[in-house]
Design a protein around this motif. Structure first.
Motif, short mmCIF file in Angstrom:
data_model
loop_
_atom_site.label_atom_id
_atom_site.label_comp_id
_atom_site.label_asym_id
_atom_site.label_seq_id
_atom_site.Cartn_x
_atom_site.Cartn_y
_atom_site.Cartn_z
N THR A 15 0.84 -1.21 0.00
CA THR A 15 0.00 0.00 0.00
C THR A 15 0.87 1.25 0.00
N LEU A 16 1.92 1.23 0.81
CA LEU A 16 2.85 2.36 0.83
C LEU A 16 3.47 2.58 -0.55
N LYS A 17 3.90 1.51 -1.17
CA LYS A 17 4.49 1.59 -2.51
C LYS A 17 3.49 2.12 -3.53
N ASN A 18 2.26 1.64 -3.46
CA ASN A 18 1.23 2.07 -4.41
C ASN A 18 0.92 3.56 -4.23
N GLN A 19 0.89 4.03 -2.99
CA GLN A 19 0.61 5.45 -2.75
C GLN A 19 1.78 6.32 -3.24
N LEU A 20 3.00 5.82 -3.06
CA LEU A 20 4.15 6.54 -3.60
C LEU A 20 4.04 6.66 -5.11
N ASP A 21 3.74 5.54 -5.77
CA ASP A 21 3.64 5.54 -7.22
C ASP A 21 2.49 6.42 -7.72
N ALA A 22 1.48 6.60 -6.86
CA ALA A 22 0.35 7.45 -7.23
C ALA A 22 0.64 8.93 -7.02
N GLY A 23 1.83 9.23 -6.49
CA GLY A 23 2.23 10.62 -6.32
C GLY A 23 1.75 11.29 -5.05
N VAL A 24 1.30 10.49 -4.09
CA VAL A 24 0.72 11.05 -2.86
C VAL A 24 1.71 11.94 -2.11
N ILE A 25 2.99 11.53 -2.06
CA ILE A 25 3.98 12.34 -1.33
C ILE A 25 5.01 12.97 -2.26
N GLY A 26 4.71 13.01 -3.55
CA GLY A 26 5.63 13.64 -4.49
C GLY A 26 6.89 12.83 -4.70
#
Length: 327
Positions: free
Chosen positions: A129-140
């Motif tokens: 989930t952390l990886k997916n959110q990173l890839d989605a640009g959540v934290i730039g």
């Protein structure tokens, strides 16, 4: 239904046996283990047969192999499986010697057989989930990653003599996770290690406490904190800082109940061992292997295992020489 030959009836083999038998598209077809009593017990439990290495490899009914045997057998079994056209799942590592790893992977490539390497933490729901959110640009843009990995208690000192040492045995998981999360390959590594937990481990030539720093082409930095002892459970956490915020994956706890009283808050400890902590990861990993059997490209290849070992070897060199190693 895919027939699976399971090599190794020990602890990790039993974990995979459950997942193989539970999946609607795989069948635990046979067990191969020189410890015949263990093989017979597992075979009886899952209505499978016991085979020799030669029988399993030459059996046309076997679609794939799941290699969970001793580390020093992995490369040989992978090569045999490739030559017999079996799809390969193999627990890490392929081997502890990088030249042997490369020879093995060349053979697998020659016979064009799909192969998935078992770096199970890639499939942990929290980390994914952390990886997916990173890839989605959540934290730039990712800037710094902190990986904390601490075992609840140290292994016997004798284990260090056959494990390849802490970096190749334990830290290698975190080195792979750093590449997986950041999405790029590090360009340098610096490692510091010492023996703080068990003097016998130091006498055997290994360490039990370490900090590693990896630098990436983008300028991002990853720090890995390792210990063979936590005293409070299996400590597994990720923290990723980016240009727009922070992502954290905390420990999975024994329960989520908290008691608040006059003296403060009492909460449960992290789950005690990797079998509990990564149970869901092993299930998801096997699901992906079924997808590989159906023609999907493996997410974690032999090349990932090779790179992780290169990093572990470089970490050992860095610690011994007291300097940063360029990759």
């Amino acid at each position: 239904m895919f027939n699976i030959a399971l090599f190794g009836a020990g602890r990790i083999g039993q974990v995979h046996a459950v997942n193989i038998a539970s999946h609607p598209k795989t069948r635990l077809y046979s067990i191969i283990d020189p410890y015949v009593e263990g093989a017979n017990k597992l075979a009886q439990e899952y209505d499978a047969m016991v085979q020799s290495i030669e029988q399993a490899m030459s059996d046309p009914a076997v679609d794939a192999v799941c290699i969970c045997s001793a580390t020093d057998t992995h490369a040989d079994l992978m090569e045999l499986a490739a030559k017999h056209g079996k799809v390969i799942f193999c627990e890490k590592p392929i081997d502890l010697d990088i030249s042997r790893v490369r020879d093995c992977l060349a053979t697998v490539k020659q016979y064009d057989v799909p192969m998935l390497l078992g770096f199970n933490r890639r499939y942990d729901p929290q980390f994914r989930t952390l990886k997916n959110q990173l890839d989605a640009g959540v934290i730039g843009q990712p800037e710094s990653l902190v990986i904390t990995s601490r075992d609840p208690s140290p292994p016997p000192a004798e284990y260090t003599k056959v494990s390849g040492g802490m970096f190749r045995d334990m830290t290698v998981h975190d080195l792979d996770m750093a590449r997986f999360i950041m999405g790029e390959d590090p360009v340098s590594i610096t490692a510091h290690g010492s023996c703080m937990v068990d003097p016998a481990i130091g006498e055997a030539g290994d360490i039990d406490t370490a900090v590693l720093v990896l630098s990436f082409p983008s300028g991002a930095i990853a720090t890995i904190n390792n210990s063979r002892r936590s005293g409070y459970g299996y400590d597994q956490r990720l923290e990723l800082h980016g240009s727009k915020g922070l992502l954290q994956a905390h420990n999975a706890k024994e329960n989520l109940v908290q008691h608040w009283g006059e003296d403060g808050c009492v909460a449960a400890k992290p789950q005690y061992f990797f079998l509990e902590r990564y149970q869901a990861a092993y299930v998801a990993e096997w699901q992906h292997f079924v997808e590989v059997l159906e023609g999907v490209e493996p997410e974690c290849s032999g090349a990932d295992g090779e790179f992780a070992l290169v990093l572990a070897d470089a970490a050992l060199e860095s610690m011994k020489l007291g300097k940063t190693i360029k990759l």
